[in-house]
Design a protein around this motif. Structure first.
Motif, PDB file in Angstrom:
ATOM      1  N   ASN A  12      80.022  15.043-139.138  1.00 46.38           N
ATOM      2  CA  ASN A  12      79.421  16.323-139.522  1.00 46.38           C
ATOM      3  C   ASN A  12      79.531  17.255-138.317  1.00 46.38           C
ATOM      4  O   ASN A  12      78.838  17.063-137.318  1.00 46.38           O
ATOM      5  CB  ASN A  12      77.960  16.125-139.906  1.00 46.38           C
ATOM      6  CG  ASN A  12      77.800  15.174-141.071  1.00 46.38           C
ATOM      7  OD1 ASN A  12      78.513  15.265-142.064  1.00 46.38           O
ATOM      8  ND2 ASN A  12      76.875  14.229-140.952  1.00 46.38           N
ATOM      9  N   VAL A  13      80.391  18.247-138.422  1.00 43.79           N
ATOM     10  CA  VAL A  13      80.726  19.058-137.258  1.00 43.79           C
ATOM     11  C   VAL A  13      80.131  20.461-137.373  1.00 43.79           C
ATOM     12  O   VAL A  13      80.299  21.142-138.389  1.00 43.79           O
ATOM     13  CB  VAL A  13      82.253  19.159-137.068  1.00 43.79           C
ATOM     14  CG1 VAL A  13      82.575  19.890-135.767  1.00 43.79           C
ATOM     15  CG2 VAL A  13      82.894  17.764-137.059  1.00 43.79           C
ATOM     16  N   THR A  14      79.468  20.878-136.307  1.00 42.83           N
ATOM     17  CA  THR A  14      79.031  22.264-136.151  1.00 42.83           C
ATOM     18  C   THR A  14      80.014  22.936-135.209  1.00 42.83           C
ATOM     19  O   THR A  14      80.165  22.519-134.057  1.00 42.83           O
ATOM     20  CB  THR A  14      77.612  22.345-135.574  1.00 42.83           C
ATOM     21  OG1 THR A  14      76.695  21.712-136.475  1.00 42.83           O
ATOM     22  CG2 THR A  14      77.196  23.794-135.363  1.00 42.83           C
ATOM     23  N   VAL A  15      80.696  23.954-135.709  1.00 44.68           N
ATOM     24  CA  VAL A  15      81.672  24.683-134.903  1.00 44.68           C
ATOM     25  C   VAL A  15      80.988  25.927-134.345  1.00 44.68           C
ATOM     26  O   VAL A  15      80.542  26.782-135.119  1.00 44.68           O
ATOM     27  CB  VAL A  15      82.900  25.108-135.732  1.00 44.68           C
ATOM     28  CG1 VAL A  15      84.002  25.633-134.823  1.00 44.68           C
ATOM     29  CG2 VAL A  15      83.404  23.953-136.583  1.00 44.68           C
ATOM     30  N   SER A  16      80.907  26.009-133.023  1.00 47.76           N
ATOM     31  CA  SER A  16      80.229  27.147-132.408  1.00 47.76           C
ATOM     32  C   SER A  16      81.161  27.866-131.438  1.00 47.76           C
ATOM     33  O   SER A  16      82.003  27.245-130.798  1.00 47.76           O
ATOM     34  CB  SER A  16      78.972  26.692-131.662  1.00 47.76           C
ATOM     35  OG  SER A  16      77.997  26.222-132.565  1.00 47.76           O
ATOM     36  N   ASP A  17      80.991  29.166-131.369  1.00 43.72           N
ATOM     37  CA  ASP A  17      81.783  29.985-130.455  1.00 43.72           C
ATOM     38  C   ASP A  17      80.992  31.251-130.178  1.00 43.72           C
ATOM     39  O   ASP A  17      80.238  31.714-131.045  1.00 43.72           O
ATOM     40  CB  ASP A  17      83.135  30.326-131.102  1.00 43.72           C
ATOM     41  CG  ASP A  17      84.201  30.692-130.085  1.00 43.72           C
ATOM     42  OD1 ASP A  17      85.197  29.961-129.968  1.00 43.72           O
ATOM     43  OD2 ASP A  17      84.029  31.717-129.397  1.00 43.72           O
ATOM     44  N   ILE A  18      81.150  31.789-128.986  1.00 47.38           N
ATOM     45  CA  ILE A  18      80.453  33.037-128.661  1.00 47.38           C
ATOM     46  C   ILE A  18      81.108  34.220-129.363  1.00 47.38           C
ATOM     47  O   ILE A  18      80.514  35.282-129.511  1.00 47.38           O
ATOM     48  CB  ILE A  18      80.433  33.259-127.125  1.00 47.38           C
ATOM     49  CG1 ILE A  18      79.377  34.301-126.743  1.00 47.38           C
ATOM     50  CG2 ILE A  18      81.813  33.620-126.600  1.00 47.38           C
ATOM     51  CD1 ILE A  18      79.131  34.416-125.246  1.00 47.38           C
ATOM     52  N   ASN A  19      82.343  33.996-129.840  1.00 48.38           N
ATOM     53  CA  ASN A  19      83.130  35.096-130.394  1.00 48.38           C
ATOM     54  C   ASN A  19      83.252  34.997-131.920  1.00 48.38           C
ATOM     55  O   ASN A  19      83.924  34.093-132.436  1.00 48.38           O
ATOM     56  CB  ASN A  19      84.526  35.081-129.758  1.00 48.38           C
ATOM     57  CG  ASN A  19      85.300  36.346-130.062  1.00 48.38           C
ATOM     58  OD1 ASN A  19      85.570  36.638-131.210  1.00 48.38           O
ATOM     59  ND2 ASN A  19      85.637  37.097-129.028  1.00 48.38           N
ATOM     60  N   PRO A  20      82.628  35.900-132.652  1.00 52.62           N
ATOM     61  CA  PRO A  20      82.676  35.836-134.114  1.00 52.62           C
ATOM     62  C   PRO A  20      84.079  36.035-134.686  1.00 52.62           C
ATOM     63  O   PRO A  20      84.384  35.537-135.773  1.00 52.62           O
ATOM     64  CB  PRO A  20      81.734  36.960-134.567  1.00 52.62           C
ATOM     65  CG  PRO A  20      81.564  37.847-133.388  1.00 52.62           C
ATOM     66  CD  PRO A  20      81.753  37.005-132.174  1.00 52.62           C
ATOM     67  N   ASP A  21      84.955  36.740-133.964  1.00 48.30           N
ATOM     68  CA  ASP A  21      86.319  36.946-134.451  1.00 48.30           C
ATOM     69  C   ASP A  21      87.093  35.630-134.464  1.00 48.30           C
ATOM     70  O   ASP A  21      87.878  35.365-135.381  1.00 48.30           O
ATOM     71  CB  ASP A  21      87.054  37.975-133.581  1.00 48.30           C
ATOM     72  CG  ASP A  21      86.461  39.362-133.708  1.00 48.30           C
ATOM     73  OD1 ASP A  21      86.102  39.744-134.833  1.00 48.30           O
ATOM     74  OD2 ASP A  21      86.325  40.053-132.681  1.00 48.30           O
ATOM     75  N   GLN A  67      78.811  28.676-136.477  1.00 48.00           N
ATOM     76  CA  GLN A  67      77.653  29.347-135.894  1.00 48.00           C
ATOM     77  C   GLN A  67      78.004  30.010-134.563  1.00 48.00           C
ATOM     78  O   GLN A  67      78.571  29.376-133.676  1.00 48.00           O
ATOM     79  CB  GLN A  67      76.542  28.304-135.668  1.00 48.00           C
ATOM     80  CG  GLN A  67      75.178  28.889-135.361  1.00 48.00           C
ATOM     81  CD  GLN A  67      74.085  27.869-135.608  1.00 48.00           C
ATOM     82  OE1 GLN A  67      74.127  27.111-136.584  1.00 48.00           O
ATOM     83  NE2 GLN A  67      73.094  27.842-134.733  1.00 48.00           N
ATOM     84  N   VAL A  68      77.675  31.289-134.441  1.00 52.29           N
ATOM     85  CA  VAL A  68      77.874  32.005-133.175  1.00 52.29           C
ATOM     86  C   VAL A  68      76.850  31.500-132.161  1.00 52.29           C
ATOM     87  O   VAL A  68      75.643  31.519-132.424  1.00 52.29           O
ATOM     88  CB  VAL A  68      77.730  33.529-133.371  1.00 52.29           C
ATOM     89  CG1 VAL A  68      77.812  34.255-132.030  1.00 52.29           C
ATOM     90  CG2 VAL A  68      78.801  34.059-134.319  1.00 52.29           C
ATOM     91  N   GLU A  69      77.334  31.033-131.020  1.00 54.22           N
ATOM     92  CA  GLU A  69      76.464  30.497-129.972  1.00 54.22           C
ATOM     93  C   GLU A  69      77.048  30.812-128.596  1.00 54.22           C
ATOM     94  O   GLU A  69      78.264  30.833-128.419  1.00 54.22           O
ATOM     95  CB  GLU A  69      76.331  28.965-130.096  1.00 54.22           C
ATOM     96  CG  GLU A  69      75.542  28.477-131.293  1.00 54.22           C
ATOM     97  CD  GLU A  69      74.038  28.593-131.117  1.00 54.22           C
ATOM     98  OE1 GLU A  69      73.575  28.695-129.960  1.00 54.22           O
ATOM     99  OE2 GLU A  69      73.328  28.564-132.134  1.00 54.22           O
ATOM    100  N   ASN A  70      76.154  31.007-127.635  1.00 55.12           N
ATOM    101  CA  ASN A  70      76.528  31.137-126.229  1.00 55.12           C
ATOM    102  C   ASN A  70      76.324  29.774-125.582  1.00 55.12           C
ATOM    103  O   ASN A  70      75.213  29.237-125.591  1.00 55.12           O
ATOM    104  CB  ASN A  70      75.647  32.198-125.565  1.00 55.12           C
ATOM    105  CG  ASN A  70      76.016  32.436-124.110  1.00 55.12           C
ATOM    106  OD1 ASN A  70      76.651  31.602-123.461  1.00 55.12           O
ATOM    107  ND2 ASN A  70      75.605  33.579-123.569  1.00 55.12           N
ATOM    108  N   ALA A  71      77.376  29.197-125.016  1.00 56.23           N
ATOM    109  CA  ALA A  71      77.311  27.851-124.438  1.00 56.23           C
ATOM    110  C   ALA A  71      76.240  27.732-123.355  1.00 56.23           C
ATOM    111  O   ALA A  71      75.713  26.644-123.116  1.00 56.23           O
ATOM    112  CB  ALA A  71      78.667  27.459-123.861  1.00 56.23           C
TER     113      ALA A  71
END
Length: 242
Positions: free
Chosen positions: A82-91, A111-115
């Motif tokens: 079950n993977v949550t894909v996160s990145d600070i960049n919505p594009d 999900q948009v996230e700041n590491a």
């Protein structure tokens, strides 16, 4: 916090975060094509090796940070994780979601996230992965501490990142290739020479393998490891939360 490097330029931390965001918004649509062109398709083999090292298992909760276009997440989801894909960049995430839809890959959380400041609760994940993303983080030690925080006890941490090849002559050859050819490829294919010049500079400034391993240990990880690929041009770093 003191000034930090944005490529070879010194800038304020907030400015770096903003400008890195601009780089990845600019390159998002051509990101996968450019990866193929820049690495001769080898990035696919590196990612396969990386995921094999992670050993994702069915039912596990895994955070794929800086997951962007989904390359790592798709591979882990295929193993039943079950993977949550996160990145600070919505594009970048938008490109990943579009690719997932086209390939019929469901069940991923985007999900948009700041590491450096994750919104997830302590001990939320069995594994944390980040591929070709940690070098773009403004405060790398903060991101490593956050990775440690959100992992469960016994959780594993894996990084795939460029480093410095220790093969005699090969590192120098790659430096010349990356400095002169990659920005030209970026200009021709992605119509964006400057973003790819930054990406080359960010690779050159990333800590060497031994130094980065120490940073992972300082964040609290134990049983750390590093596996060089092409003499360390690329490296897989690992650690455990014990």
């Amino acid at each position: 916090m003191d000034k930090v490097n944005f490529g070879d330029e010194l800038v304020d931390p907030d400015e770096k975060t903003r400008r890195v965001g601009g780089v990845f918004s600019s390159v998002a649509r051509n990101y996968d094509l450019m990866n193929d062109l820049m690495s001769g398709g080898m990035h696919r083999l590196w990612k396969n090796r990386f995921v094999a090292k992670v050993k994702p298992r069915a039912g596990e909760q895994i955070l794929d940070m800086a997951g962007g276009t989904g390359d790592i997440a798709f591979r882990m989801a295929a193993k039943g994780a079950n993977v949550t894909v996160s990145d600070i960049n919505p594009d970048m995430l938008a490109v990943g979601m579009e690719r997932a839809k086209k390939q019929g890959i469901g069940g991923l959380i985007w999900q948009v996230e700041n590491a450096e400041k994750l919104t997830f609760a302590d001990a939320s994940f069995d594994a944390y992965t980040i591929a070709f993303g940690i070098r773009n983080v403004t405060d790398i030690p903060a991101a490593l501490r956050e990775a440690h925080r959100v992992l469960k006890r016994g959780g594993r941490f894996y990084v795939l990142e460029f480093s410095t090849s220790e093969w005699p002559g090969f590192g120098e050859l790659y430096d010349r290739y990356s400095e002169h050819l990659i920005p030209r490829i970026g200009k021709t294919v992605a119509k964006d020479e400057e973003s790819y010049r930054y990406l080359v500079e960010s690779i050159r400034r990333f800590p060497k393998m031994g130094e980065f391993r120490k940073m992972i240990e300082q964040a609290g990880f134990r049983s750390t490891s590093v596996e060089p690929i092409l003499g360390g041009l690329v490296a897989i770093h690992g650690g455990w939360k014990i």
